[in-house]
Scaffold this active site. Structure first.
Site, short mmCIF file in Angstrom:
data_model
loop_
_atom_site.label_atom_id
_atom_site.label_comp_id
_atom_site.label_asym_id
_atom_site.label_seq_id
_atom_site.Cartn_x
_atom_site.Cartn_y
_atom_site.Cartn_z
N LYS A 226 0.81 -1.23 0.00
CA LYS A 226 0.00 0.00 0.00
C LYS A 226 0.84 1.27 0.00
O LYS A 226 0.58 2.19 -0.75
CB LYS A 226 -0.86 0.07 1.27
CG LYS A 226 -2.07 -0.79 1.27
CD LYS A 226 -2.95 -0.47 2.46
CE LYS A 226 -2.34 -0.79 3.80
NZ LYS A 226 -2.21 -2.19 4.13
N THR A 227 1.84 1.29 0.89
CA THR A 227 2.62 2.52 1.02
C THR A 227 3.36 2.83 -0.27
O THR A 227 3.30 3.95 -0.79
CB THR A 227 3.61 2.42 2.20
OG1 THR A 227 2.86 2.13 3.37
CG2 THR A 227 4.37 3.70 2.39
N GLU B 178 -3.58 6.11 1.41
CA GLU B 178 -3.37 4.70 1.73
C GLU B 178 -4.48 4.30 2.70
O GLU B 178 -4.62 4.91 3.76
CB GLU B 178 -1.98 4.56 2.38
CG GLU B 178 -1.74 3.20 2.97
CD GLU B 178 -0.32 3.05 3.53
OE1 GLU B 178 0.56 3.87 3.20
OE2 GLU B 178 -0.12 2.11 4.29
#
Ligand code: EPU
Length: 779
Positions: free
Chosen positions: A142-143, A187
């Site tokens: 995600k990051t 995110e």
């Protein structure tokens, strides 16, 4: 800018107070005083940054301050290092982190005074609703992917605002509000179900699998939250069709756009080439070739991530050339395959991976880099995850040659009895991995892996806690180790954290931080100068026969002159020249071979020439300096000197010159003698040794002989033979020997020595002095 979403989050119900607030308007179109509880958390600091940029007066409390809170303070955050209710008194709104417990004094105070209280994710969802929200969701990546998205949109001229879970060098910060743009990239955090609070325009789903089982009952519960997010997405849902769960969940939605490697994907990567630190691929959109992408972050999983971003950015109207150019410039987030040290001999990489799937993917990438071996240090993250996914962790390390597991990083969790890093190490072992070990002391992990190092190794640290600090420690040590290696050249040897128990006759002792074996004088002199210039402690060690190393080992450089010139023995008439690394015993036998007598007593000394000089070793009534003619040594600046016997000050078991200087060789002299006489004396020495000294592991005599009585006799008379502390025992053969019964520690040895000293003093008034040299740090 006009409000974007029709479906407005009006009348936001604050769960804590029941007060009704139009949160999006409150946060993005008005200016208030807002207090954040737990502001140092990585997610909370992002919210603080956004609120400050939105013009609010922001205060925050946390029990720790971080680099991020320092940065925010410079931007205007009023930071408090304690949770005191009065600091939140002026605030109109309280935002709290999910790590904050409900009895937190600020929360209690705010509740009592009827303030509006919202969770971090509620605040984020509300901020996002004033723009075109884009949520990046999934268990892994995600990051990186949200950073990639914000970067590509920014390069594409869309002026996006963003919120990602870590500090991202290429974006400048983990969160940013840009009033010029219409998009907000965030995110989404699925760990506590709050991802379902979002009503984005677009969603990008990377993968879905069992995780956070402390919060979710099972995969079904996780999918429910994702389904809700998808339903609430007004625009398009981009999903990784190669992820089974994501594909199954998203396929049925009409607003889904798939990406992946298979032919049926809407956006497809073809001609994928994975290289050491980069990948290239071509993007195909429903049969039409769009162009090539070069991605400067490694690993197949990142090809997937970049493909998802490409699909999203294309649909937003950014041209493929622009997307490709931006992706080529994209740099990794911190702690995502972050290179900490890179030399032709060693590569050190840190990664945040803490879930079995992430670990497998990262190890695959590490493997593909093409170094000889991959060594991994792993710190499990959270007790609940360790427990729930123990089996999967057991299977996640197949691509690592060696795995060192340390104890669990609890994060905010309380320990679960019986759940430790050992569980995972055992599981990896049970799975058939032959190279796993458990090092419960985190601060010793860099030692353990340091000692495993061989030229050509890649070391990967894995975990979401603080394991990366161990890799940084190793990197700092490698900088020194490589300089030491340069000094000793290719013949010499440099090892990190070599266990000194391997190099002492007593077989106890912790490791040497830097173990260095020079093979010639020049290298030895170079080491002396280097240590002097770098202010590094230097200790010279021979065969370790008269040495007791404490369990914490020796800091600094331990020089072991051996091999090459140091082992050489040359005979010139009645003189024998021997390097400091040669065994004293070998000098005696070289004398025998050359018909030189008077050195037979040396047969009984287990040490090397260097050690015998240092302590003027003796046996059979003789001592080293009775046979010495000259000593060659290096001074504290590495300069060579030679001194003859009459220039040297020597005492019983002590040769002061070598306290600050370093011997390199010595010339011994005996007298020509008939072979039978030499053999007879050698045998007599052997016989005396066999009869009076133990064969077990020892450091020779522990105490110097006091004037009044030989120490061995004294200990014997005190009735201390066979007395022991743990596995350290006074020999039954000779009272001045302490033997290691197998696995003894230095601490046990020292305790026994102290007991003997105390008894000798109490009962006989004799102060025993140790002959054995005691060095190093406690364990
Ligand atoms: N003795 C006892 N009980 C014992 C040990 C010794 O009564 O348990 C008696 C012996 O019978 C002898 C006297 O004590 O009458 C001295 O013993 P030993 O002859 O064994 O000599 P030492 O003084 O204990 C010295 C060196 C040894 C060396 C021997 C052999 C010292 C501290 N020790 O031992 O060196 O091997 O002579 O000549 O000077 C060493 O330095 O590490 C070492 C082993």
């Amino acid at each position: 800018m006009k409000p974007v979403s029709e479906n407005r989050m009006t009348a936001q119900l604050s769960p804590q107070t029941g007060l009704q607030v139009d949160l999006p308007a409150f946060l993005t179109r008005q200016q208030h005083r807002i207090h954040l509880v737990g502001v140092a958390g990585s997610g909370m600091s992002g919210i603080a940054a956004l609120l400050i940029e939105l013009g609010h007066t922001v205060s925050g409390s946390d029990k720790v301050s971080t680099m991020e809170t320092d940065r925010l303070q410079r931007l205007g955050l009023r930071f408090r290092g304690q949770h005191r209710p009065e600091d939140a008194d002026p605030a109109d709104l309280i935002v709290f982190s999910s790590a904050i417990k409900s009895d937190n004094p600020v929360l209690v105070g705010a509740r009592d005074s009827g303030k509006t209280i919202v969770r971090r994710a509620e605040a984020l969802a509300a901020i996002m609703r004033s723009k075109h929200g884009i949520v990046i969701a999934g268990m892994h990546g995600k990051t990186t992917t949200s950073a990639m998205t914000a970067h590509v949109l920014r390069e594409g001229g869309l002026h996006p605002s963003h919120y990602v879970g870590a500090e991202i060098p290429i974006l400048g910060s983990n969160a940013h509000w840009d009033p010029r743009g219409e998009h907000f990239v965030a995110e989404g955090d699925e760990s506590d179900g709050t991802v379902a609070l979002f009503h984005p325009e677009h969603t990008l789903i990377l993968n879905i699998e069992e995780e956070h089982l402390d919060f979710y009952a099972d995969l079904g519960a996780i999918e429910k939250v994702f389904s809700q997010l998808i339903t609430q997405t007004t625009g398009k849902v981009f999903y990784n069709v190669d992820d089974e769960n994501a594909a199954r969940l998203c396929r049925s939605f009409t607003h889904g756009i798939s990406y992946g490697f298979g032919e049926t994907s809407d956006y497809r990567a073809v001609d994928i080439q994975l290289k050491d630190f980069a990948s290239t691929f071509r993007v195909n959109h429903r049969g039409q070739d769009l162009g090539e992408v070069v991605l400067n972050v490694p690993g197949q999983h990142n090809v997937h991530n970049a493909l998802g971003v490409t699909a999203l950015a294309s649909e937003l109207g950014i041209g493929i050339e622009k997307i490709a150019k931006s992706l080529a410039k994209f740099e990794h987030a911190r702690r995502r395959f972050e290179i900490k040290y890179d030399s032709p001999r060693f590569l050190l990489v840190d990664d945040y991976g803490h879930h079995p799937t992430e670990i497998r993917a990262t190890l695959k990438t590490a493997r593909s880099v093409g170094r000889k071996r991959v060594l991994t240090v792993f710190q499990p993250h959270r007790y609940s995850r360790t427990k729930a996914l123990c089996k999967e962790f057991g299977r996640a390390f197949d691509d690592a040659d060696r795995v060192v597991v340390t104890d669990v990083y609890g994060s905010s969790e309380a320990p679960i009895p019986g759940v430790t890093g050992q569980m995972i190490a055992d599981e990896i072992d049970a799975h058939g991995h032959r190279g796993v070990s458990y090092e419960p002391r985190l601060e010793w992990v860099h030692r353990t892996v340091g000692n495993m190092l061989e030229s050509g190794d890649l070391v990967l640290s894995l975990g979401a806690g603080n394991i990366h600090e161990q890799l940084s420690a190793l990197a700092a040590e490698l900088v020194i180790a490589e300089k030491l290696k340069e000094i000793v050249g290719k013949d010499g040897e440099v090892r990190l954290y070599e266990p000194l128990s391997k190099h002492t006759t007593l077989r106890v002792g912790g490791p040497a931080q830097f173990w260095v074996e020079p093979r010639n004088e020049k290298a030895f002199a170079g080491l002396i100068k280097f240590c002097r210039d770098e202010n590094l402690p230097l200790f010279v060690m021979g065969r370790g026969s008269n040495l007791l190393v404490r369990d914490g080992g020796v800091r600094g450089v331990v020089v072991h002159p051996c091999g090459g010139v140091f082992d050489r023995i040359e005979i010139n008439g009645p003189e024998i020249t021997a390097g400091v690394g040669a065994k004293l015993k070998e000098v005696a036998y070289a004398g025998k071979a050359a018909g030189i007598g008077g050195m037979e007593w040396m047969e009984g000394i287990p040490g090397a020439v260097g050690g015998a000089l240092r302590m003027n070793a003796g046996a059979m009534g003789a001592q080293t300096f009775e046979n010495i003619v000259r000593v060659r040594y290096l001074d504290a600046d590495g300069e060579v000197h030679t001194k003859s016997r009459d220039e040297l000050e020597v005492h019983y078991r002590n040769f002061p010159l070598l306290e600050k200087n370093f011997a390199v060789s010595a010339v011994f002299r005996g007298q020509p003698a008939p072979l039978e006489e030499i053999v007879r004396k050698l045998e007599a020495s052997q016989e005396k040794r066999r009869a009076s000294q133990p064969a077990a592991k020892s450091a020779g005599c522990i105490f110097k002989n006091p004037d009044s009585c030989p120490a061995g006799k004294l200990v014997d008379e005190l009735g201390l033979k066979n007395s022991h502390v743990g596995k350290a025992r006074v020999s039954e053969v000779h009272g001045n020997f302490i033997v290691n019964d197998g696995g003894a520690t230095a601490a046990e040895m020292l305790e026994l020595i102290e007991k003997i000293k105390a008894t000798a003093l109490a009962k006989r008034g004799i102060e025993l002095e140790t002959e054995v040299q005691i060095v190093g740090e406690p364990g």
